[in-house]
Design a protein around this motif. Sequence first.
Motif, PDB file in Angstrom:
ATOM      1  N   LEU A 108       0.831  -1.211   0.000  1.00  0.00           N
ATOM      2  CA  LEU A 108       0.000   0.000   0.000  1.00  0.00           C
ATOM      3  C   LEU A 108       0.863   1.257   0.000  1.00  0.00           C
ATOM      4  O   LEU A 108       0.525   2.247  -0.659  1.00  0.00           O
ATOM      5  N   ARG A 109       1.973   1.228   0.729  1.00  0.00           N
ATOM      6  CA  ARG A 109       2.850   2.404   0.769  1.00  0.00           C
ATOM      7  C   ARG A 109       3.438   2.694  -0.605  1.00  0.00           C
ATOM      8  O   ARG A 109       3.436   3.840  -1.072  1.00  0.00           O
ATOM      9  N   THR A 110       3.952   1.653  -1.255  1.00  0.00           N
ATOM     10  CA  THR A 110       4.531   1.845  -2.583  1.00  0.00           C
ATOM     11  C   THR A 110       3.480   2.353  -3.562  1.00  0.00           C
ATOM     12  O   THR A 110       3.740   3.272  -4.348  1.00  0.00           O
ATOM     13  N   ASN A 111       2.281   1.788  -3.492  1.00  0.00           N
ATOM     14  CA  ASN A 111       1.228   2.214  -4.420  1.00  0.00           C
ATOM     15  C   ASN A 111       0.724   3.614  -4.127  1.00  0.00           C
ATOM     16  O   ASN A 111       0.284   4.325  -5.031  1.00  0.00           O
ATOM     17  N   ASN A 117      -3.735   1.901  -7.903  1.00  0.00           N
ATOM     18  CA  ASN A 117      -4.841   1.293  -7.162  1.00  0.00           C
ATOM     19  C   ASN A 117      -4.427  -0.063  -6.582  1.00  0.00           C
ATOM     20  O   ASN A 117      -3.569  -0.756  -7.141  1.00  0.00           O
ATOM     21  N   THR A 118      -5.093  -0.447  -5.488  1.00  0.00           N
ATOM     22  CA  THR A 118      -4.808  -1.735  -4.850  1.00  0.00           C
ATOM     23  C   THR A 118      -6.116  -2.445  -4.505  1.00  0.00           C
ATOM     24  O   THR A 118      -7.020  -1.848  -3.917  1.00  0.00           O
ATOM     25  N   GLY A 140      -3.194   7.450   4.659  1.00  0.00           N
ATOM     26  CA  GLY A 140      -3.477   7.955   3.316  1.00  0.00           C
ATOM     27  C   GLY A 140      -3.543   6.885   2.260  1.00  0.00           C
ATOM     28  O   GLY A 140      -3.538   7.181   1.060  1.00  0.00           O
ATOM     29  N   TYR A 141      -3.611   5.614   2.658  1.00  0.00           N
ATOM     30  CA  TYR A 141      -3.627   4.521   1.693  1.00  0.00           C
ATOM     31  C   TYR A 141      -5.027   4.369   1.081  1.00  0.00           C
ATOM     32  O   TYR A 141      -6.044   4.555   1.746  1.00  0.00           O
ATOM     33  N   THR A 142      -5.054   4.046  -0.201  1.00  0.00           N
ATOM     34  CA  THR A 142      -6.321   3.804  -0.898  1.00  0.00           C
ATOM     35  C   THR A 142      -6.333   2.360  -1.385  1.00  0.00           C
ATOM     36  O   THR A 142      -5.338   1.866  -1.924  1.00  0.00           O
ATOM     37  N   ASP A 206      11.376  -1.983  -2.285  1.00  0.00           N
ATOM     38  CA  ASP A 206      10.508  -1.176  -1.418  1.00  0.00           C
ATOM     39  C   ASP A 206       9.941  -2.014  -0.275  1.00  0.00           C
ATOM     40  O   ASP A 206       9.861  -1.556   0.871  1.00  0.00           O
ATOM     41  N   ILE A 207       9.529  -3.244  -0.582  1.00  0.00           N
ATOM     42  CA  ILE A 207       9.000  -4.142   0.463  1.00  0.00           C
ATOM     43  C   ILE A 207      10.095  -4.462   1.477  1.00  0.00           C
ATOM     44  O   ILE A 207       9.871  -4.428   2.693  1.00  0.00           O
ATOM     45  N   GLN A 208      11.295  -4.747   0.976  1.00  0.00           N
ATOM     46  CA  GLN A 208      12.423  -5.022   1.867  1.00  0.00           C
ATOM     47  C   GLN A 208      12.710  -3.825   2.766  1.00  0.00           C
ATOM     48  O   GLN A 208      13.062  -3.980   3.947  1.00  0.00           O
ATOM     49  N   HIS A 209      12.543  -2.618   2.207  1.00  0.00           N
ATOM     50  CA  HIS A 209      12.870  -1.431   2.996  1.00  0.00           C
ATOM     51  C   HIS A 209      11.843  -1.202   4.099  1.00  0.00           C
ATOM     52  O   HIS A 209      12.179  -0.727   5.183  1.00  0.00           O
TER      53      HIS A 209
END
Length: 614
Positions: A108-111, A117-118, A140-142, A206-209
């Motif tokens: 969600l953060r990356t998107n 959209n997710t 702020g995630y959508t 990004d997920i690793q971070h």
Amino acid sequence: MEVSSMKSYIKDVLENMPEDWLNLTTHRLDIYDEELAKVQFLEQFENLAKQNNSDATALSNLPTAYDYIRLGHPLSCILEWAIAKLNDIAPDQVISFLSKTTPILSILRTNLLKNTNTLIAYTSELPSSFDADVLREIYGYTFELKKVDDIADIVAFNGSTILVSHQEEISASDLTTNVDFYIDIYGNLGSVLLVNEEQNNTYISDIQHVRRRETVAMTPDNCLNALQSLVNQPSTQIHKTNVAENKTKVVDAIRDVSGANTTPLVASSGLSIQYAIMMGLVHHAIENHKGKAIKIVVPPNCYGGTNDQARRVAACNNAIEIVDLPVDGDNDMVQSIDIVLAKLAKEDAIPFIIAEIPTNPRVEVPDVHKLRAVLSAKRKTASGSEAIDPVFILDQTFCPNVHFLGDADILSNVRTISFASGSKFPSGGKCTAGYCIANKIAEPLMDKIALHLSLCDNEATDLQYEILAKQMPSMIQRIHDAYVNTLDFVNFIKQTLPAAKINFVSEELAKEGFTPSVFSLDLPTKGDSPEERETYKREMNHRLINLMITEIPNESKYCVSYGQLNGCYWTIPATSTQGTTKEDDKDYIARVSLSPNMDVELHKKVFLKFVESM
């Protein structure tokens, strides 16, 4: 490698693996290449697997997978490798988490930043701590939510599709092109995220971070449980402890060591608790000061995880801004805070200040009476109204025993939340759990912090509570003994190499209770230009550290450790703890931390050998 052969090999590995894989929170950096984290370990592990070599010596000679187990470790790498084999994908497409919700949040953060959209599809139920309203309103995630009975019910979606499912055992997933990310939840062990389809590989870093900065990898003992389950071995790591009793012991110990009679929170790591603090304060600010700018005030050269995480929080919300707080060297923390708070008051902003006391790596302590005066001063906005008072977020990892928070203590009238990394003195390096506690004036903020700790599923595990319950009672004595060793070594260096600049607390500060067991060392240098002098100093740093870890391999380590039970640890902050700090703010000096149990006389002898070779 066939699945049956892979399982057979893992079974042998589990029988012969080094104890350090299960019991160390941090590893040697002299056999670690950060750019090849996980990759280098798995390449050599795969070679051993092809040779069917599970010899204990061969396993112990593998390079360090990650420098710190909250980021990943040998057992998490092997678990991810095994799951990748089951699904015929690359190991870097498999990422394990202790948390059940944070892998969802990582996508969600990356998107959010990509404006993509997710769709979150789930087969039975979402994790109980998943709070859709808070994720939308505060983070702020959508996203869209959709419950499905079967994977076949998932159709093509314009964006990313996540499938969340609960699994009883580790097995191959039913990979389909309509699902981009699989998140498999394994009871109390944690979760595993699979990145599906080549076009989604851009998400991996990004997920690793997120795992690096806001949570932890699946813990070694949980990974061992998962691997034993995979190969049909009975678990050797089921801890049937008295959880309630351990939690009570840890709460009492934190209250005692901090001097605060409020209720602490305990998380899976120091950065996990710090993230809960940050998001909890942001949540509180959004609810109570609608429309006002949030300013996170942070030293630019502080611990890289703190620095990076604060900036990551700000990157996700236009109302949040980072303000630099110079604290080391020629800069005075109190004066810098005064200047910053005066400016933010005029802007009618909400100030959150993060600071380490003592500072890292230069081990400086501000005048705490002046600090209290500056933090508690009443200020006016540009329109003449009363400015919002700051929240002081105090990193006490170096000196967790100093009382700031009690009713009669120095910061009792300043909204203060203290936190510490539990992998240091609280656990002595036996687990990563961290904690935070507020003084009474800041106590109303803790409910929101607790909410976000729960939402991210980052509370400490039962085993972590058990370790803290055993280790924290001896913490005060260990801090004292380690300080005595450090003072002895520092005084020896002053005598044998008086030209060196040592950053360590004064005897006056020690009498006030600041007794860290870490110091930084600026070695004397030479050269005709600043560049030559800096290059020479860096070379000397490495020569000293290499000599210490070569001559005293059983005690001296090239490592970022602090507060460990045994040994002496050497590092260069600019290349380790300040990894994400801006280059101009980095410190290329040696940082040394000593334990309560080590041979100080031998370290003196080897240091003298270094001086004589200069």
